[in-house]
Design a protein around this motif. Structure first.
Motif, PDB file in Angstrom:
ATOM      1  N   ILE A  66      29.976  45.780  44.299  1.00 29.88           N
ATOM      2  CA  ILE A  66      29.749  47.062  43.462  1.00 29.88           C
ATOM      3  C   ILE A  66      31.144  47.636  43.247  1.00 29.88           C
ATOM      4  N   SER A  67      31.731  47.785  44.648  1.00 32.45           N
ATOM      5  CA  SER A  67      33.161  48.396  44.380  1.00 32.45           C
ATOM      6  C   SER A  67      34.276  47.448  43.453  1.00 32.45           C
ATOM      7  N   TRP A  68      34.112  46.337  43.719  1.00 36.58           N
ATOM      8  CA  TRP A  68      34.749  45.442  42.980  1.00 36.58           C
ATOM      9  C   TRP A  68      34.622  45.495  41.394  1.00 36.58           C
ATOM     10  N   ALA A  69      33.453  45.486  41.202  1.00 38.67           N
ATOM     11  CA  ALA A  69      32.894  45.724  39.753  1.00 38.67           C
ATOM     12  C   ALA A  69      33.516  47.008  39.181  1.00 38.67           C
ATOM     13  N   ARG A  70      33.188  48.215  39.783  1.00 38.34           N
ATOM     14  CA  ARG A  70      33.812  49.452  39.296  1.00 38.34           C
ATOM     15  C   ARG A  70      35.149  49.277  39.126  1.00 38.34           C
ATOM     16  N   LYS A  71      36.173  48.622  40.004  1.00 39.88           N
ATOM     17  CA  LYS A  71      37.472  48.581  39.701  1.00 39.88           C
ATOM     18  C   LYS A  71      37.835  47.805  38.452  1.00 39.88           C
ATOM     19  N   ILE A  72      36.966  46.894  38.312  1.00 44.17           N
ATOM     20  CA  ILE A  72      37.235  46.060  36.956  1.00 44.17           C
ATOM     21  C   ILE A  72      36.850  46.781  35.611  1.00 44.17           C
ATOM     22  N   VAL A  73      36.060  47.558  35.663  1.00 48.23           N
ATOM     23  CA  VAL A  73      35.668  48.418  34.304  1.00 48.23           C
ATOM     24  C   VAL A  73      36.774  49.426  34.194  1.00 48.23           C
ATOM     25  N   ARG A  74      37.549  49.835  35.253  1.00 44.39           N
ATOM     26  CA  ARG A  74      38.703  50.436  34.906  1.00 44.39           C
ATOM     27  C   ARG A  74      40.039  49.717  34.668  1.00 44.39           C
ATOM     28  N   GLY A  75      39.826  48.616  34.588  1.00 40.91           N
ATOM     29  CA  GLY A  75      40.865  47.313  34.236  1.00 40.91           C
ATOM     30  C   GLY A  75      41.788  47.194  35.637  1.00 40.91           C
ATOM     31  N   ASP A  76      41.252  47.511  36.736  1.00 41.18           N
ATOM     32  CA  ASP A  76      41.936  47.138  38.084  1.00 41.18           C
ATOM     33  C   ASP A  76      41.277  45.996  38.683  1.00 41.18           C
ATOM     34  N   LEU A  77      41.922  45.142  38.689  1.00 44.29           N
ATOM     35  CA  LEU A  77      41.233  43.675  39.361  1.00 44.29           C
ATOM     36  C   LEU A  77      41.904  43.571  41.034  1.00 44.29           C
ATOM     37  N   GLY A  78      42.305  44.584  41.489  1.00 43.92           N
ATOM     38  CA  GLY A  78      42.800  44.624  42.668  1.00 43.92           C
ATOM     39  C   GLY A  78      44.256  44.343  43.230  1.00 43.92           C
ATOM     40  N   THR A  79      44.391  44.102  44.226  1.00 49.29           N
ATOM     41  CA  THR A  79      45.851  44.130  44.729  1.00 49.29           C
ATOM     42  C   THR A  79      45.927  42.768  45.477  1.00 49.29           C
ATOM     43  N   SER A  80      46.828  41.952  45.415  1.00 50.73           N
ATOM     44  CA  SER A  80      47.088  40.608  46.024  1.00 50.73           C
ATOM     45  C   SER A  80      47.319  40.949  47.590  1.00 50.73           C
ATOM     46  N   ILE A  81      46.439  40.238  48.428  1.00 50.82           N
ATOM     47  CA  ILE A  81      46.646  40.328  49.709  1.00 50.82           C
ATOM     48  C   ILE A  81      48.166  39.683  50.285  1.00 50.82           C
ATOM     49  N   VAL A  82      48.519  38.631  49.410  1.00 50.89           N
ATOM     50  CA  VAL A  82      49.789  38.185  49.933  1.00 50.89           C
ATOM     51  C   VAL A  82      50.941  38.942  49.305  1.00 50.89           C
ATOM     52  N   THR A  83      51.041  39.125  48.188  1.00 54.80           N
ATOM     53  CA  THR A  83      52.259  39.975  47.503  1.00 54.80           C
ATOM     54  C   THR A  83      52.187  41.448  47.353  1.00 54.80           C
ATOM     55  N   ASN A  84      51.122  41.844  47.451  1.00 52.72           N
ATOM     56  CA  ASN A  84      50.727  43.428  47.791  1.00 52.72           C
ATOM     57  C   ASN A  84      51.000  43.820  46.238  1.00 52.72           C
ATOM     58  N   ARG A  85      51.097  43.084  45.168  1.00 51.57           N
ATOM     59  CA  ARG A  85      51.190  43.693  43.806  1.00 51.57           C
ATOM     60  C   ARG A  85      49.774  43.674  43.148  1.00 51.57           C
ATOM     61  N   PRO A  86      49.832  44.357  42.041  1.00 51.06           N
ATOM     62  CA  PRO A  86      48.516  44.348  41.350  1.00 51.06           C
ATOM     63  C   PRO A  86      48.135  42.947  40.737  1.00 51.06           C
ATOM     64  N   VAL A  87      46.944  42.756  40.834  1.00 51.93           N
ATOM     65  CA  VAL A  87      46.455  41.353  40.261  1.00 51.93           C
ATOM     66  C   VAL A  87      46.678  41.125  38.996  1.00 51.93           C
TER      67      VAL A  87
END
Length: 317
Positions: A66-87
C-alpha cells in the motif's frame, strides 16, 4: 471513437493494479536479503534492524504494498538501495538506449520480413515459398543469446567489422552509434522477423484470393502492380498492428541482448539490480516495462481504426 477510448482507459486501471500486485509479490520472492548486501554478513543485529526499519522491510507485506502503491500514484517509484538515487530518474536515463534498440530491431525485422513474406506469397507452392518458410521458422526458433554470441564471434572476432560491446549516443556520433547498434538490433529483431514474415505471407495469400485482386487482374494490371500496390498495401494493416503489439515484447526481450552486448539500457540495469537485491530498482523497471507494454497495446488498438476506417471499435457485428 471517443467513447471507445474512454472505455479502454477505464479498463486499464484494474489491469495496472493487478500488474502492480504481481510485480510487487514476485520481486519479494527473489531469494536473498538486501540488508545483507548493504551491510554485509558481519553486521550486528541492531544495525540490521535499524536499516530494515528505514527501508520499511519490517512491516507487513500488505502495508509495504500500500505504501509503495501510494508513491507510484504520485510518480515516485522509490529510491535505489544501491545508488541512493530516485528509481524513476535512473530509468529515464537508460530508457532512450533501450527504445533505440527496440525501434531499430523493429525496423530491421519489418524490412526483412515484409520482403520475404511478399516474395513467399507471390510464389506460393514453389521452392522460393518453401525456402522462405523454413528460413522464417529458423528465425523464430533461434535463441537470442545464441544468435548474439554467434554474431560476435563472426563479425567482431573472426571478421572485425562491428564492435562486440558498447554504445555511443546518436547525438554524439551518429555513425558510430549505428555501428554499435547493428549487431544487437539484428539479434533482437531476428525472432520478430520470422513471425512477421509468416504473418505477411498468410495475409498476402488471403488478399490475393479476394475479388478486388481478381478485378485488378481482369483490368490488365501487371502482376507487380497487383501484388505491391493492392494486395501488399491491404496486408500491411494487419502486419503493422501485429508489429506494434510486439514492440512491448521487444522491450522485455532487451534484457538478454543488452547483457550480451553490454548495451547500457534498462535490460542490463535490471540484471545488475537483481544481483544487488535492489528491490526498489527491480520493481520500478519491471513495472515500467509493464506500463509501457500496456500503453503500446492501447495505442495500437486505437490506431487500428485509422489504419482501417471500415472497422468500428466498440460496436458489435
Amino acid at each position: 471513437m471517443l467513447r471507445y477510448i474512454l472505455n479502454r482507459l477505464i479498463y486499464l486501471f484494474p489491469v495496472l493494479i493487478f500488474m502492480s500486485i504481481v510485480v510487487f509479490l514476485f520481486i519479494h520472492l527473489i531469494p536473498g536479503d538486501p540488508v545483507d548486501y548493504m551491510l554485509g554478513i558481519d553486521a550486528t543485529p541492531e544495525a540490521r534492524q535499524v536499516l530494515r526499519a528505514e527501508l520499511g522491510l519490517d512491516r507487513n507485506i500488505v502495508v509495504q504494498y500500500i505504501s509503495w502503491a501510494r508513491k507510484i500514484v504520485r510518480g515516485d517509484l522509490g529510491t535505489s538501495i544501491v545508488t541512493n538515487r530516485p528509481v524513476l530518474q535512473s530509468i529515464l536515463e537508460k530508457f532512450p538506449a533501450t527504445m533505440l534498440l527496440a525501434f531499430a530491431a523493429t525496423i530491421i525485422s519489418l524490412i526483412i520480413a515484409v520482403i520475404a513474406g511478399t516474395i513467399a506469397a507471390a510464389n506460393k507452392g514453389t521452392w522460393k515459398d518453401l525456402g522462405l518458410l523454413l528460413l522464417s521458422l529458423l528465425w523464430v526458433s533461434i535463441p537470442s543469446f545464441w544468435l548474439g554470441i554467434m554474431l560476435i564471434l563472426v563479425f567482431s572476432i573472426e571478421f572485425p567489422i562491428f564492435p562486440a560491446i558498447g554504445h555511443v549516443s546518436m547525438f554524439v556520433d551518429f555513425g558510430k552509434s549505428m555501428h554499435h547498434l547493428t549487431l544487437p538490433a539484428i539479434t533482437l529483431g531476428a525472432t520478430l522477423a520470422g513471425a512477421i514474415a509468416r504473418m505477411t505471407r498468410s495475409e498476402m495469400i488471403e488478399q490475393m484470393s479476394k475479388d478486388y485482386v481478381t478485378t485488378a487482374r481482369a483490368k490488365g494490371l501487371s502482376r507487380p502492380v497487383v501484388i505491391y500496390k493492392h494486395a501488399l498495401r491491404n496486408s500491411l494493416i494487419t502486419v503493422v498492428t501485429f508489429t506494434g503489439l510486439q514492440l512491448g515484447t521487444l522491450l522485455g526481450g532487451t534484457v538478454v541482448v543488452e547483457k550480451i552486448f553490454a548495451w547500457p539500457g534498462l535490460g542490463l540495469m535490471v540484471i545488475q539490480s537483481i544481483f544487488a537485491r535492489d528491490y526498489p530498482m527491480v520493481q520500478g523497471i519491471v513495472l515500467f516495462f509493464a506500463f509501457t507494454f500496456v500503453f503500446v497495446n492501447l495505442m495500437v488498438d486505437i490506431s487500428y481504426t485509422f489504419l482501417n476506417p471500415q472497422i468500428r471499435l466498440g460496436q458489435k457485428g
